[in-house]
Design a protein around this motif. Structure first.
Motif, PDB file in Angstrom:
ATOM      1  N   MET A 140       0.841  -1.203   0.000  1.00  9.44           N
ATOM      2  CA  MET A 140       0.000   0.000   0.000  1.00  9.44           C
ATOM      3  C   MET A 140       0.872   1.248   0.000  1.00  9.44           C
ATOM      4  SD  MET A 140      -2.896  -1.094   2.789  1.00  9.44           S
ATOM      5  CE  MET A 140      -3.583   0.565   2.739  1.00  9.44           C
ATOM      6  N   GLN A 141       0.475   2.215  -0.803  1.00  3.68           N
ATOM      7  CA  GLN A 141       1.260   3.442  -0.920  1.00  3.68           C
ATOM      8  C   GLN A 141       1.329   4.193   0.408  1.00  3.68           C
ATOM      9  OE1 GLN A 141       3.070   4.795  -3.798  1.00  3.68           O
ATOM     10  NE2 GLN A 141       3.849   5.756  -1.959  1.00  3.68           N
ATOM     11  N   TYR A 142       0.194   4.277   1.113  1.00  4.55           N
ATOM     12  CA  TYR A 142       0.197   4.992   2.394  1.00  4.55           C
ATOM     13  C   TYR A 142       1.166   4.343   3.371  1.00  4.55           C
ATOM     14  CZ  TYR A 142      -1.183   6.740   6.947  1.00  4.55           C
ATOM     15  OH  TYR A 142      -1.162   7.291   8.213  1.00  4.55           O
ATOM     16  N   ALA A 143       1.171   3.012   3.426  1.00  6.60           N
ATOM     17  CA  ALA A 143       2.072   2.293   4.335  1.00  6.60           C
ATOM     18  C   ALA A 143       3.527   2.576   3.993  1.00  6.60           C
ATOM     19  CB  ALA A 143       1.782   0.789   4.270  1.00  6.60           C
ATOM     20  N   ARG A 144       3.834   2.671   2.701  1.00 12.16           N
ATOM     21  CA  ARG A 144       5.212   2.965   2.283  1.00 12.16           C
ATOM     22  C   ARG A 144       5.617   4.376   2.693  1.00 12.16           C
ATOM     23  NH1 ARG A 144       3.719  -0.265  -2.298  1.00 12.16           N
ATOM     24  NH2 ARG A 144       3.012   1.571  -3.452  1.00 12.16           N
ATOM     25  N   TRP A 145       4.715   5.338   2.488  1.00 13.18           N
ATOM     26  CA  TRP A 145       5.005   6.718   2.888  1.00 13.18           C
ATOM     27  C   TRP A 145       5.186   6.822   4.406  1.00 13.18           C
ATOM     28  CZ3 TRP A 145       0.626   8.885  -0.670  1.00 13.18           C
ATOM     29  CH2 TRP A 145       1.167   9.140  -1.945  1.00 13.18           C
ATOM     30  N   LYS A 146       4.325   6.125   5.122  1.00 12.67           N
ATOM     31  CA  LYS A 146       4.398   6.173   6.590  1.00 12.67           C
ATOM     32  C   LYS A 146       5.708   5.572   7.084  1.00 12.67           C
ATOM     33  CE  LYS A 146       1.729   5.089  10.738  1.00 12.67           C
ATOM     34  NZ  LYS A 146       0.486   4.476  11.279  1.00 12.67           N
ATOM     35  N   GLU A 147       6.142   4.487   6.456  1.00 10.88           N
ATOM     36  CA  GLU A 147       7.409   3.867   6.834  1.00 10.88           C
ATOM     37  C   GLU A 147       8.579   4.799   6.514  1.00 10.88           C
ATOM     38  OE1 GLU A 147      10.272   1.374   8.233  1.00 10.88           O
ATOM     39  OE2 GLU A 147       8.090   1.319   8.560  1.00 10.88           O
ATOM     40  N   GLU A 148       8.468   5.505   5.391  1.00  6.05           N
ATOM     41  CA  GLU A 148       9.502   6.474   5.016  1.00  6.05           C
ATOM     42  C   GLU A 148       9.613   7.570   6.069  1.00  6.05           C
ATOM     43  OE1 GLU A 148      10.500   9.421   1.196  1.00  6.05           O
ATOM     44  OE2 GLU A 148       8.870   7.952   1.082  1.00  6.05           O
ATOM     45  N   CYS A 149       8.468   8.038   6.527  1.00  6.32           N
ATOM     46  CA  CYS A 149       8.454   9.072   7.566  1.00  6.32           C
ATOM     47  C   CYS A 149       8.988   8.528   8.889  1.00  6.32           C
ATOM     48  CB  CYS A 149       7.029   9.602   7.763  1.00  6.32           C
ATOM     49  SG  CYS A 149       6.385  10.556   6.368  1.00  6.32           S
ATOM     50  N   SER A 150       8.642   7.290   9.186  1.00  2.00           N
ATOM     51  CA  SER A 150       9.091   6.674  10.429  1.00  2.00           C
ATOM     52  C   SER A 150      10.603   6.491  10.449  1.00  2.00           C
ATOM     53  CB  SER A 150       8.400   5.316  10.607  1.00  2.00           C
ATOM     54  OG  SER A 150       8.815   4.695  11.797  1.00  2.00           O
ATOM     55  N   PRO A 168      11.143   8.325  14.121  1.00  4.49           N
ATOM     56  CA  PRO A 168      10.484   7.109  14.600  1.00  4.49           C
ATOM     57  C   PRO A 168       9.209   7.313  15.413  1.00  4.49           C
ATOM     58  CG  PRO A 168      12.853   6.955  14.894  1.00  4.49           C
ATOM     59  CD  PRO A 168      12.565   8.368  14.503  1.00  4.49           C
ATOM     60  N   VAL A 169       8.907   8.529  15.824  1.00  6.98           N
ATOM     61  CA  VAL A 169       7.663   8.746  16.566  1.00  6.98           C
ATOM     62  C   VAL A 169       6.456   8.479  15.666  1.00  6.98           C
ATOM     63  CG1 VAL A 169       6.271  10.430  17.843  1.00  6.98           C
ATOM     64  CG2 VAL A 169       8.745  10.397  18.126  1.00  6.98           C
ATOM     65  N   GLY A 195      18.474   6.720  17.445  1.00  2.00           N
ATOM     66  CA  GLY A 195      17.614   5.718  18.054  1.00  2.00           C
ATOM     67  C   GLY A 195      16.247   6.268  18.385  1.00  2.00           C
ATOM     68  N   ASN A 196      16.134   7.578  18.549  1.00  2.00           N
ATOM     69  CA  ASN A 196      14.808   8.137  18.784  1.00  2.00           C
ATOM     70  C   ASN A 196      14.478   9.243  17.783  1.00  2.00           C
ATOM     71  OD1 ASN A 196      16.277  10.316  19.625  1.00  2.00           O
ATOM     72  ND2 ASN A 196      15.553  10.308  21.726  1.00  2.00           N
ATOM     73  N   GLY A 197      15.247   9.315  16.697  1.00  2.00           N
ATOM     74  CA  GLY A 197      14.892  10.221  15.601  1.00  2.00           C
ATOM     75  C   GLY A 197      15.447  11.617  15.719  1.00  2.00           C
ATOM     76  N   LEU A 198      16.174  11.946  16.777  1.00  2.00           N
ATOM     77  CA  LEU A 198      16.656  13.306  16.957  1.00  2.00           C
ATOM     78  C   LEU A 198      18.119  13.438  16.550  1.00  2.00           C
ATOM     79  CD1 LEU A 198      14.975  14.239  20.352  1.00  2.00           C
ATOM     80  CD2 LEU A 198      14.217  14.739  18.047  1.00  2.00           C
ATOM     81  N   GLU A 199      18.404  13.078  15.316  1.00  2.00           N
ATOM     82  CA  GLU A 199      19.752  13.240  14.787  1.00  2.00           C
ATOM     83  C   GLU A 199      19.830  14.536  13.991  1.00  2.00           C
ATOM     84  OE1 GLU A 199      19.615   9.574  12.566  1.00  2.00           O
ATOM     85  OE2 GLU A 199      21.034   8.663  13.962  1.00  2.00           O
TER      86      GLU A 199
END
Length: 343
Positions: free
Chosen positions: A1-11, A15-16, A64-68
C-alpha cells in the motif's frame, strides 16, 4: 500500500511516526540541529526523559529516537511542522469522547504528518486537522481515512495557499462581498464602513468548510449537501422547504430547471477550479452569505467595529442549524441569480 510505504519512510526519518505517540514541542532548529529540550526527549522517548550527552564532535547525538542532525532541506522543513501538527491535534474536536484515547490522537497526527511529507507545495497548515478529523472518526482503517483526507485536500488545498500579499480564499471572499452587496446592500455598506469590506472575518468558515461554526454532525450534513449537489442536482429537493399551495400550482418545470442549473453550477466549478471571473460560485459561499443574512440585524445594531463583527460570528460557533443554513443558502442563490441576471 502506498500509504504504508510513505508512513514507513516518515518513520525512518522520525520514529515517533507510527509509534502510537505524537509530539507538541519542536524537535529540530531551522538548520537541522536537534533540540535538547526535556519535553522533546520525553515525548520522543518516554523511557528516557532526560538530557543525553553530546557526541564526540560536541553536537547532540540522539540516534535511536529520531533526533539526529538533519541535513536534507525537505526533511528539515517537514520536521519543523511536526510539533505544530501535534498542538493542533490536541485542540481538534476536543469535546468529543473519541479523542480521549491517545491512539486516536496519534492516528490523526500520523495522517497529517504523512500528508505534510508528500505535499511539498502546501505541507501542513493550521485548519487541516479540522478537515481530517471526521475521516478518522468515521473510518476505522487508517489508510482509508488518509485517502479520503487526501481526496478532500485536492479540492481545498488552494485554500491553504497563503502569501504575504494574499490568502488562499481571497477569491471566495471577494465573491462573498459581491453576493452580499446584491442581496443585502445595507449590511454590505455597514461592513465596509467598519473596514470589513474584504470579508476576512469569514476566512475560517471557508477555510475549513464550517467545521467550527456548526456541530460535528451538522458540519458533515453540510459537506454531504454540497458534494451531493455536484453529482445529483435532484437531491436539491432534500434541502428545500416544503412548497406552499401556490408554489405547487406554478408547476415543477421551473424548479426542475433550477435544480439542473444548480447541479451544473457545482460540477462546472469543480472542472474549471474557478480560474476565471465567470466561473460558477460554489454553494459554500452562499452558505456563508446565509449565516451573515441570518445575523444581519444583530450585526447592523450591535457591530461598531470589526472586533464586534468577529465576536458576533464567534458566538454562533457550534450553535447554528445546518438545515436552516442550507435552506437559506438555496434561497439566496436563487435570489442572487435573478438579481445578477437583471444587472
Amino acid at each position: 500500500m502506498q500509504y504504508a510505504r510513505w508512513k514507513e519512510e516518515c518513520s525512518q526519518m522520525f520514529p515517533v511516526v507510527g509509534s502510537g505517540r505524537f509530539i507538541t514541542a519542536p524537535v529540530i532548529t531551522e538548520d537541522g540541529q536537534p533540540i535538547q529540550d526535556p519535553l522533546v526527549l520525553l515525548e520522543t522517548n518516554p523511557d528516557k526523559g532526560q538530557a543525553l550527552p553530546p557526541d564526540d564532535n560536541g553536537g547532540a547525538n540522539v540516534s535511536g529516537n529520531g533526533l539526529e542532525t538533519v541535513k536534507d532541506k525537505k526533511a528539515i522543513q517537514w520536521m519543523l511542522t511536526l510539533h505544530q501538527i501535534g498542538l493542533d491535534v490536541v485542540r481538534t474536536d476536543r469535546t468529543l469522547v473519541f479523542y480521549e484515547k491517545l491512539e486516536n490522537l496519534s492516528k490523526l497526527w500520523d495522517i497529517l504528518a504523512v500528508y505534510a511529507w508528500i505535499d511539498t507545495d502546501v505541507g501542513y497548515c493550521q485548519g487541516m486537522s479540522d478537515l481530517c478529523s471526521p475521516m478518522i472518526i468515521l473510518l476505522e482503517d487508517e489508510a482509508d481515512a488518509f485517502w479520503c483526507f487526501e481526496r478532500l485536500m485536492r479540492r481545498l488545498r488552494g485554500n491553504f495557499r497563503c502569501t504575504d500579499s494574499s490568502v488562499g480564499v481571497e477569491a471566495q471572499l471577494s465573491n462573498l462581498a459581491a453576493i452580499t452587496q446584491v442581496i443585502d446592500p445595507k449590511l454590505h455598506q455597514h461592513l465596509e464602513t467598519l473596514g470589513g469590506g474584504d470579508y476576512l472575518f469569514a476566512f475560517r468558515m471557508l477555510m475549513v468548510l464550517f467545521r467550527r461554526e456548526f456541530s460535528f454532525g451538522d458540519s458533515l450534513y453540510l459537506w454531504e449537501m454540497m458534494w451531493a449537489l455536484e453529482y445529483d442536482p435532484d437531491l436539491f429537493l432534500l434541502y428545500e422547504e416544503p412548497e406552499s399551495a401556490s408554489e405547487k400550482a406554478e408547476g415543477s418545470k421551473g424548479k426542475a430547471k433550477s435544480r439542473r442549473q444548480c447541479g451544473k453550477y457545482e460540477r462546472e466549478n469543480m472542472k474549471n477550479g474557478a480560474k476565471n471571473s465567470e466561473a460558477p460560485l460554489p454553494i459554500s459561499i452562499f452558505l456563508v452569505a446565509s449565516v451573515l443574512k441570518d445575523k444581519s440585524t444583530k450585526l447592523l445594531q450591535e457591530a461598531r467595529g470589526l472586533d464586534d463583527v468577529v465576536k458576533i460570528l464567534n458566538d454562533i460557533t457550534g450553535n447554528l442549524d445546518a438545515r436552516k443554513a442550507c435552506t437559506g443558502a438555496m434561497k439566496l442563490h436563487k435570489k442572487y441569480l435573478k438579481k445578477a441576471k437583471k444587472t
